[in-house]
Design a protein around this motif. Structure first.
Motif, PDB file in Angstrom:
ATOM      1  N   ILE A  49       9.850 -42.464  18.719  1.00 24.97           N
ATOM      2  CA  ILE A  49       8.931 -41.986  17.704  1.00 24.97           C
ATOM      3  C   ILE A  49       9.282 -40.761  17.294  1.00 24.97           C
ATOM      4  O   ILE A  49       9.126 -40.569  16.041  1.00 24.97           O
ATOM      5  CB  ILE A  49       7.468 -42.155  18.532  1.00 24.97           C
ATOM      6  N   GLY A  50       9.511 -39.646  18.322  1.00 22.40           N
ATOM      7  CA  GLY A  50       9.708 -38.278  17.901  1.00 22.40           C
ATOM      8  C   GLY A  50      10.915 -38.482  16.819  1.00 22.40           C
ATOM      9  O   GLY A  50      10.835 -37.893  15.608  1.00 22.40           O
ATOM     10  N   VAL A  51      12.045 -38.897  16.929  1.00 20.29           N
ATOM     11  CA  VAL A  51      13.130 -39.156  16.224  1.00 20.29           C
ATOM     12  C   VAL A  51      12.929 -39.886  15.031  1.00 20.29           C
ATOM     13  O   VAL A  51      13.491 -39.419  14.003  1.00 20.29           O
ATOM     14  CB  VAL A  51      14.411 -39.487  17.054  1.00 20.29           C
ATOM     15  N   ALA A  52      12.133 -40.791  14.857  1.00 22.83           N
ATOM     16  CA  ALA A  52      11.790 -41.685  13.618  1.00 22.83           C
ATOM     17  C   ALA A  52      10.877 -40.611  12.665  1.00 22.83           C
ATOM     18  O   ALA A  52      11.305 -40.802  11.609  1.00 22.83           O
ATOM     19  CB  ALA A  52      10.860 -42.726  13.997  1.00 22.83           C
ATOM     20  N   VAL A  53       9.938 -39.868  13.255  1.00 28.82           N
ATOM     21  CA  VAL A  53       9.142 -39.153  12.556  1.00 28.82           C
ATOM     22  C   VAL A  53      10.132 -37.947  11.696  1.00 28.82           C
ATOM     23  O   VAL A  53      10.130 -37.628  10.643  1.00 28.82           O
ATOM     24  CB  VAL A  53       7.945 -38.302  13.210  1.00 28.82           C
ATOM     25  N   VAL A  54      10.870 -37.489  12.612  1.00 26.79           N
ATOM     26  CA  VAL A  54      11.816 -36.519  12.241  1.00 26.79           C
ATOM     27  C   VAL A  54      13.011 -36.965  10.985  1.00 26.79           C
ATOM     28  O   VAL A  54      13.095 -36.317   9.807  1.00 26.79           O
ATOM     29  CB  VAL A  54      12.900 -35.992  13.372  1.00 26.79           C
ATOM     30  N   SER A  55      13.214 -38.105  11.306  1.00 26.20           N
ATOM     31  CA  SER A  55      14.428 -38.703  10.388  1.00 26.20           C
ATOM     32  C   SER A  55      13.446 -39.183   9.062  1.00 26.20           C
ATOM     33  O   SER A  55      14.131 -38.899   7.948  1.00 26.20           O
ATOM     34  CB  SER A  55      14.910 -40.120  10.942  1.00 26.20           C
ATOM     35  N   LEU A  56      12.101 -39.680   9.357  1.00 20.25           N
ATOM     36  CA  LEU A  56      11.524 -39.956   8.148  1.00 20.25           C
ATOM     37  C   LEU A  56      11.164 -38.805   7.345  1.00 20.25           C
ATOM     38  O   LEU A  56      11.721 -38.759   5.916  1.00 20.25           O
ATOM     39  CB  LEU A  56       9.955 -40.237   8.627  1.00 20.25           C
ATOM     40  N   PHE A  57      10.788 -37.561   7.725  1.00 23.69           N
ATOM     41  CA  PHE A  57      10.822 -36.365   6.749  1.00 23.69           C
ATOM     42  C   PHE A  57      11.995 -36.124   6.286  1.00 23.69           C
ATOM     43  O   PHE A  57      12.330 -35.322   5.119  1.00 23.69           O
ATOM     44  CB  PHE A  57       9.970 -35.229   7.591  1.00 23.69           C
ATOM     45  N   THR A  58      13.136 -36.058   7.048  1.00 22.68           N
ATOM     46  CA  THR A  58      14.647 -35.689   6.517  1.00 22.68           C
ATOM     47  C   THR A  58      14.969 -36.535   5.392  1.00 22.68           C
ATOM     48  O   THR A  58      15.359 -35.879   4.486  1.00 22.68           O
ATOM     49  CB  THR A  58      15.500 -35.729   7.743  1.00 22.68           C
ATOM     50  N   VAL A  59      14.675 -37.728   5.657  1.00 22.23           N
ATOM     51  CA  VAL A  59      15.096 -38.499   4.429  1.00 22.23           C
ATOM     52  C   VAL A  59      14.126 -38.386   3.209  1.00 22.23           C
ATOM     53  O   VAL A  59      14.617 -38.442   2.144  1.00 22.23           O
ATOM     54  CB  VAL A  59      15.065 -40.053   4.731  1.00 22.23           C
ATOM     55  N   PHE A  60      13.124 -38.185   3.621  1.00 22.90           N
ATOM     56  CA  PHE A  60      12.058 -37.944   2.431  1.00 22.90           C
ATOM     57  C   PHE A  60      12.335 -36.414   1.546  1.00 22.90           C
ATOM     58  O   PHE A  60      12.195 -36.631   0.382  1.00 22.90           O
ATOM     59  CB  PHE A  60      10.510 -38.057   2.754  1.00 22.90           C
ATOM     60  N   GLY A  61      12.463 -35.542   2.525  1.00 27.69           N
ATOM     61  CA  GLY A  61      12.906 -34.228   1.922  1.00 27.69           C
ATOM     62  C   GLY A  61      14.321 -34.427   1.206  1.00 27.69           C
ATOM     63  O   GLY A  61      14.085 -33.741  -0.023  1.00 27.69           O
ATOM     64  N   ALA A  62      15.244 -35.096   1.652  1.00 32.63           N
ATOM     65  CA  ALA A  62      16.485 -35.078   0.759  1.00 32.63           C
ATOM     66  C   ALA A  62      16.327 -35.932  -0.292  1.00 32.63           C
ATOM     67  O   ALA A  62      16.745 -35.682  -1.217  1.00 32.63           O
ATOM     68  CB  ALA A  62      17.551 -35.940   1.640  1.00 32.63           C
ATOM     69  N   SER A  63      15.231 -36.835  -0.342  1.00 29.72           N
ATOM     70  CA  SER A  63      15.032 -37.777  -1.553  1.00 29.72           C
ATOM     71  C   SER A  63      14.362 -36.849  -2.433  1.00 29.72           C
ATOM     72  O   SER A  63      14.725 -37.122  -3.640  1.00 29.72           O
ATOM     73  CB  SER A  63      14.448 -39.009  -1.162  1.00 29.72           C
ATOM     74  N   LEU A  64      13.442 -35.948  -2.215  1.00 29.15           N
ATOM     75  CA  LEU A  64      12.548 -34.971  -3.059  1.00 29.15           C
ATOM     76  C   LEU A  64      13.722 -34.215  -3.776  1.00 29.15           C
ATOM     77  O   LEU A  64      13.477 -33.769  -4.877  1.00 29.15           O
ATOM     78  CB  LEU A  64      11.812 -34.380  -2.333  1.00 29.15           C
ATOM     79  N   LYS A  65      14.581 -33.723  -3.078  1.00 33.10           N
ATOM     80  CA  LYS A  65      15.720 -32.821  -3.345  1.00 33.10           C
ATOM     81  C   LYS A  65      16.435 -33.427  -4.362  1.00 33.10           C
ATOM     82  O   LYS A  65      16.781 -33.005  -5.673  1.00 33.10           O
ATOM     83  CB  LYS A  65      16.344 -32.039  -2.645  1.00 33.10           C
ATOM     84  N   ALA A  66      16.880 -34.917  -4.178  1.00 36.54           N
ATOM     85  CA  ALA A  66      17.683 -35.444  -5.119  1.00 36.54           C
ATOM     86  C   ALA A  66      16.883 -35.848  -6.395  1.00 36.54           C
ATOM     87  O   ALA A  66      17.471 -35.901  -7.679  1.00 36.54           O
ATOM     88  CB  ALA A  66      18.027 -36.736  -4.365  1.00 36.54           C
ATOM     89  N   THR A  67      15.654 -36.050  -6.150  1.00 38.39           N
ATOM     90  CA  THR A  67      14.869 -36.462  -7.526  1.00 38.39           C
ATOM     91  C   THR A  67      14.627 -35.227  -8.297  1.00 38.39           C
ATOM     92  O   THR A  67      14.703 -35.345  -9.387  1.00 38.39           O
ATOM     93  CB  THR A  67      13.491 -36.986  -6.823  1.00 38.39           C
ATOM     94  N   MET A  68      14.484 -34.069  -7.750  1.00 37.57           N
ATOM     95  CA  MET A  68      14.532 -32.801  -8.619  1.00 37.57           C
ATOM     96  C   MET A  68      15.819 -32.469  -9.362  1.00 37.57           C
ATOM     97  O   MET A  68      16.142 -32.250 -10.530  1.00 37.57           O
ATOM     98  CB  MET A  68      14.199 -31.591  -7.788  1.00 37.57           C
TER      99      MET A  68
END
Length: 853
Positions: free
Chosen positions: A503-522
C-alpha cells in the motif's frame, strides 16, 4: 469474563515483545492523526485571533456587493468603490471615522535583487491608513509614509528580504516603482499575516499605481461612535449606499478573511495530512492483523487446552479481543500525547522554515482527541477481530496437533473471489476512464482494485516468491533456498506482511507517476502551443506575485533582434452566467507566437468590441463568428461583444480573448502574466535572450527563459509537492517496516526448534542471519512489486480520468528512474526490517533451541 480478563492480562505481561510492533503501528498512526487535528484547530484559532485583533477597530466595511469568481478560485473580484463615498459615510449618524481602503498587488525586491514572496500567498500593497484603529497594521518602527515614494512594509517581509528602514528598493505594481522604506509594521501582533507580504504607500501613490483611475478604492473601512453596535452601524449605512455597494460588520469581514485562509490553505493542508494519516492507519491495519493472526496461530495448542478444560468459544474470543483492546487503548493514549508533541514541534518549526505560525497556546479540543483515540481503538480491535474469532473456533483436539498448515495459498474460493473483484475493478475503472470519464468512478474502481490485490495476495504469493527468489538458489546456495522456502511456508502471512508495504509503495508510485505525467503535460502544452523563442515571467504561483508591466512587451518588441513580443494579461467577466477568465492581449501577435489550432474568422479584427473564443466554448454556447456574446464586468457594466474569431486550442491562450482596448474601460490593476518573444530569422537564441534581459532589468528584472526552461519551471511546483508526499509517506513505509520486523520475530519464535536443528547440523551464525535477512527481502520484494504494479495502474487511471473530465489534455508518463528508486527503497526497507530478527535468531542457544516446544 473475569477469568478471560485475567488470562489476557497475564498473557500480555508474559509476552510484551510480541505486541511491540502493534503498539508502535497504532502509536504512529494515532499520533500523526491527532497532531494534524490539533494543528488545524490551533491554526484556525490563531488566525481567527490574529484577524480579530488586527481589525478590532473596524466596525463596518463598505464594498462592492457582488464577487465575480472564476473556476478554480475561492476568492472573487469585486467592483471598486468610489472614494467620494467616504464623505457621505462620514455624515451618517454614529460614524466616528471612515477611510478608503485601496489594495492591489505589489511585490518588493529584496536586497539581493530577488522578489520577496510570491510562491503562493499574496503579495499585497495598499494605502497606509492614518487612523490607527482602522488600520489592521500597527507601526512598530519608524514612521508612516508622508511623501510620494515612501512606504511602510511588514516586519516579516523586511527580514526576509534583508531590508531596513532607510533602504531604497523596487516595488513591482507591476510597473517598477522606486520606494524608500520609512517604517516597519506588524499585523495582529505578528510580523505579518502568515507569508503574505504588505507594502503601505501614501494614498496618492496607491491610487496612482494600484487602481485603474483615481477616485477608486477596494472598500471603505468605518469606525462607530461609542455605544453604536456593528449591526446598528450597518443598518444606518445601508440607505446611503448606491446600488451594487453593500456594508458588512467588521466581525463578518474578519470571519471572511479567516474563512478565506481556511479554504485556501488550512483545509487543503489539513486534508492533505489527513489523507496520509489514513494511509498510515491502513498500513497499520495489515501489520496489526498479521501480528494477532500469528499470535493466535502460535497459541493454538494453548487455546485448545483451555477449551478442553471448559473454556467457551466466547471466552477465548473475548480474551483475544481484550488483549487487542488493552494494546489499542495504551497505544492510542500514548499516540494522543505524541500527537500533541508533533503539533507543538510544528508550531516551533514553522517559523524556522519561513512560515510564521501565529503565536498562541495549542488548541486541544475534545473532538481532536476523541477522534484519533476512537480510530486507534477501532483499527486495532477491528484488525484483531478475525484472528479472535478464529481463536474461539479452536477445537479441543487441536491440543494434540503439532502445528497447523496454512492452505490460503491454494484456496479456490479465495482465488475465485479475488478474480471476480479484479474483473469488477477493471470494469468500473475502465468505464470511469474510457466510456464515461469520471474521477469518482475511477476512484471506486481503484479501491476495488486494492481490495482485489489484498484478497489475491496469498494466492499470488507462492508464484511471486518463487519467481523473485529464483536467483537466490544460484547466488546464495542453500541459505538462499531456505529463505525462499520459509517465505513460501505461510502464503497468508507472507501476503499480509507484504500488503502493508504494498500500500505504501502503491501510493508513492501513484504520486510519482501522476507527477511525471503532469510535468509531461506541461512540457507537451508548451511545446505544442508556444511557438516563441523565450518567455518572460515572474516566478510565482497561486495568488502571489504582481505580474509583469504591460509596457514590457512593447519595449521588448522594439528591439532589433525581436520579431514579435506579445504580453498576455488577465481579466475577469461574467459570460453566460458564469465567471470566466479573459486573456487580454494583441490577438494578431498572439496568433504569430502561439499555435491556436484552426482559426475561423479574423483574430486581427477584434477591435474594442470583438471577442475570440475557443471552439469548445463556441459549441457549448452555440456561437459562431458574427454572433453576439454578452459580458458583465466587475464594475457592473454589461457589454455586447461580437464573436469575430473561433480558435481550436486554449491551453495557454485561455478560452476567451479580448484586446487591451476592450478591457481598458473595465480594468482594475493592469498586469501581464507572460510575455512571449519570437526572434527574427538568424538571431541566435543566446544573443536574443541577452538583449531581452537588458530590457527586462528596467521592469523589475523578471525571469527570461528559453521555451524549454519555461516548460521546466512551470512544472517546478510538482517536484516540491512530490518531496512533501515522499516525506509524509515515509511514515507509512516505516509502519510497514515495523510490520515486517514484527512478523519475522514472531515467525522465528515459533521456528525456534527448527533454527536450533539447523545450527546443530552445521549452519553458521552468519548463514542463519543471511537466511532471515533474505526472507525479509523476499517479502519486501513481493510487496514492492505489487505496489509498483498497482501504483502505476492507478496513476494511469488518475491521468486518464483527469484528461476526460477536464478541458486540458493530459499526457501519461512513466518515470523509470524514479520508480527504480522506489523499488530499491522497498527492497532496502526489507533488508533493514530483517536486521534485528536476524541478530536475535543468530544469538539463540543451540541446545535450548533444540529442546524448545
Amino acid at each position: 469474563m473475569n477469568a478471560s480478563l485475567r488470562l489476557s492480562l497475564t498473557s500480555l505481561r508474559a509476552h510484551k515483545r510480541r505486541f511491540a510492533g502493534t503498539f508502535l503501528a497504532v502509536f504512529l498512526g494515532v499520533a500523526f492523526l491527532a497532531g494534524t487535528l490539533v494543528m488545524g484547530d490551533t491554526l484556525r484559532a490563531s488566525f481567527d485571533s490574529m484577524f480579530g485583533s488586527a481589525t478590532a477597530g473596524t466596525d463596518a466595511v463598505v464594498r462592492g456587493a457582488d464577487a465575480l469568481t472564476t473556476p478554480g478560485e475561492s476568492q472573487g473580484v469585486r467592483r471598486p468603490v468610489g472614494t467620494s463615498l467616504v464623505a457621505a459615510v462620514e455624515k451618517v449618524p454614529g460614524v466616528a471615522a471612515a477611510a478608503p481602503d485601496i489594495q492591489g498587488a505589489g511585490q518588493l525586491i529584496g536586497s539581493d535583487g530577488k522578489p520577496i514572496g510570491g510562491q503562493g500567498p499574496p503579495t499585497l500593497a495598499g494605502n497606509w491608513i492614518a487612523d490607527p484603529k482602522l488600520n489592521p497594521y500597527r507601526l512598530a518602527e519608524g514612521r508612516a509614509p508622508a511623501r510620494s515614494g515612501e512606504v511602510v512594509v511588514n516586519r516579516g517581509t523586511a527580514e526576509k528580504g534583508g531590508l531596513r528602514i532607510g533602504d531604497t528598493t523596487v516595488l513591482r505594481t507591476p510597473d517598477p516603482v522606486r520606494v524608500t522604506i520609512v517604517g516597519l509594521a506588524t499585523f495582529g501582533g505578528e510580523d505579518g499575516m502568515a507569508q503574505v507580504t504588505f507594502t503601505g504607500l501614501t494614498r496618492a501613490d496607491a491610487e496612482k499605481y494600484l487602481t485603474a483611475r483615481p477616485g477608486e478604492a477596494t472598500g471603505i473601512v468605518v469606525r462607530a461612535d461609542p455605544g453604536v453596535s456593528q449591526t446598528e452601524l450597518v443598518h444606518r449605512l445601508t440607505p446611503v449606499l448606491p446600488q451594487g455597494v453593500e456594508a458588512i460588520t467588521g466581525q463578518e469581514s474578519a470571519r471572511e478573511n479567516t474563512d478565506m485562509i481556511a479554504s485556501q490553505f488550512l483545509t487543503l493542508f489539513t486534508t492533505f495530512l489527513l489523507v496520509f494519516s489514513g494511509v498510515a492507519l491502513l498500513v497499520a491495519t495489515f501489520s496489526i492483523h498479521n501480528t494477532f493472526a500469528i499470535v493466535v496461530a502460535q497459541r493454538t495448542r494453548e487455546n485448545a487446552l483451555l477449551r478442553a478444560l471448559g473454556a467457551s468459544r466466547r471466552q477465548i474470543t473475548a480474551a483475544t479481543l481484550t488483549e487487542a483492546g488493552a494494546v489499542a487503548v495504551t497505544a492510542s493514549a500514548a499516540g494522543l500525547a505524541g500527537g500533541i508533541g508533533i503539533a507543538a514541534g510544528l508550531q516551533a518549526l514553522f517559523p524556522a522554515i519561513g512560515f510564521p505560525f501565529p503565536e498562541g497556546d495549542l488548541v486541544i479540543s475534545g473532538l481532536s482527541l476523541g477522534i484519533p483515540l476512537a480510530v486507534g481503538v477501532l483499527v486495532c480491535a477491528g484488525s484483531a477481530l478475525l484472528p479472535a474469532v478464529r481463536a474461539g473456533r479452536t477445537a479441543p483436539l487441536a491440543a494434540l496437533r503439532e502445528s497447523a498448515v496454512d492452505t490460503s495459498g491454494a484456496s479456490r474460493p479465495r482465488a475465485v473471489l479475488g478474480a471476480g473483484l479484479l474483473a469488477l475493478a477493471l470494469a468500473v475503472t475502465l468505464t470511469g476512464v474510457l466510456v464515461s470519464p469520471s474521477v469518482w468512478s475511477a476512484g471506486v474502481g481503484a479501491v476495488l482494485a486494492l481490495v482485489a490485490f489484498v484478497v489475491l495476495g496469498p494466492v499470488a504469493s507462492g508464484t511471486a516468491v518463487r519467481v523473485l527468489g529464483s536467483p537466490l538458489d544460484r547466488l546464495r546456495g542453500v541459505t538462499g533456498g531456505l529463505a525462499r522456502r520459509n517465505a513460501l511456508r505461510s502464503p497468508g502471512r507472507t501476503a499480509a506482511t507484504a500488503s502493508a508495504l504494498m500500500i505504501g509503495v502503491a501510493v508513492v508510485s501513484l504520486f510519482t507517476v501522476f507527477g511525471a505525467s503532469l510535468k509531461a503535460t506541461m512540457d507537451q502544452t508548451v511545446s505544442r502551443s508556444f511557438a516563441g523563442d523565450v518567455a518572460v515571467s515572474t516566478p510565482s504561483f497561486g495568488a502571489g506575485g504582481s505580474g509583469l508591466s504591460p509596457r514590457l512587451a512593447p519595449a521588448i518588441g522594439a528591439l532589433p533582434e525581436v520579431d514579435t513580443a506579445v504580453g498576455l494579461g488577465r481579466g475577469v467577466a461574467e459570460v453566460d452566467g458564469k465567471g470566466r477568465a479573459l486573456t487580454v492581449t494583441d490577438p494578431a501577435a498572439l496568433a504569430r507566437t502561439f499555435d491556436l489550432g484552426t482559426v475561423q474568422g479574423d483574430l486581427g479584427a477584434l477591435g474594442a468590441d470583438g471577442i475570440a473564443i475557443t471552439r469548445q466554448e463556441a459549441d457549448r454556447q452555440h456561437l459562431s463568428p458574427g454572433d453576439t456574446a454578452h459580458l458583465v464586468f466587475t464594475d457592473g457594466r454589461k457589454k455586447a461583444f461580437t464573436v469575430r474569431a473561433v480558435y481550436g486550442r486554449s491551453e495557454l491562450a485561455g478560452d476567451y480573448v479580448i484586446t487591451r482596448a476592450a478591457w481598458a474601460p473595465h480594468r482594475t490593476q493592469d498586469a501581464d502574466t507572460l510575455v512571449a518573444v519570437s526572434f527574427k530569422d538568424g538571431v541566435p537564441t543566446a544573443q536574443g535572450k541577452a538583449a531581452v534581459e537588458k530590457v527586462a532589468a528596467h521592469y523589475g528584472n523578471p525571469e527570461v527563459q528559453t521555451r524549454e526552461a519555461y516548460a521546466a519551471s512551470s512544472a517546478g511546483g510538482i517536484d516540491m509537492m512530490l518531496t512533501l508526499v515522499y516525506a509524509l509517506l515515509a511514515l507509512a513505509v516505516l509502519i510497514a517496516l515495523l510490520g515486517i520486523a514484527n512478523t519475522l520475530t514472531l515467525a522465528l519464535h515459533e521456528r525456534t526448534r527448527e533454527l536450533g536443528l539447523l545450527r546443530a547440523v552445521g549452519q553458521t551464525r552468519s548463514q542463519l542471519r543471511a537466511m532471515v535477512r533474505w526472507e525479509s527481502v523476499l517479502v519486501a520484494a513481493f510487496g514492492t512489486a505489487g505496489g509498483l504494479a498497482l501504483g502505476a495502474f492507478l496513476g494511469w487511471v488518475l491521468v486518464r480520468a483527469s484528461d476526460g473530465a477536464s478541458d486540458s489534455a493530459f499526457a501519461f508518463a512513466l518515470p523509470p528512474v524514479r520508480l527504480a528508486v522506489v523499488a530499491l527503497v522497498g527492497l532496502a526497507a526489507g533488508a533493514l526490517a530483517g536486521l534485528r530478527p536476524a541478530r536475535r535468531a543468530a544469538r539463540l542457544d543451540v541446545l535450548r533451541a533444540v529442546a524448545a516446544e
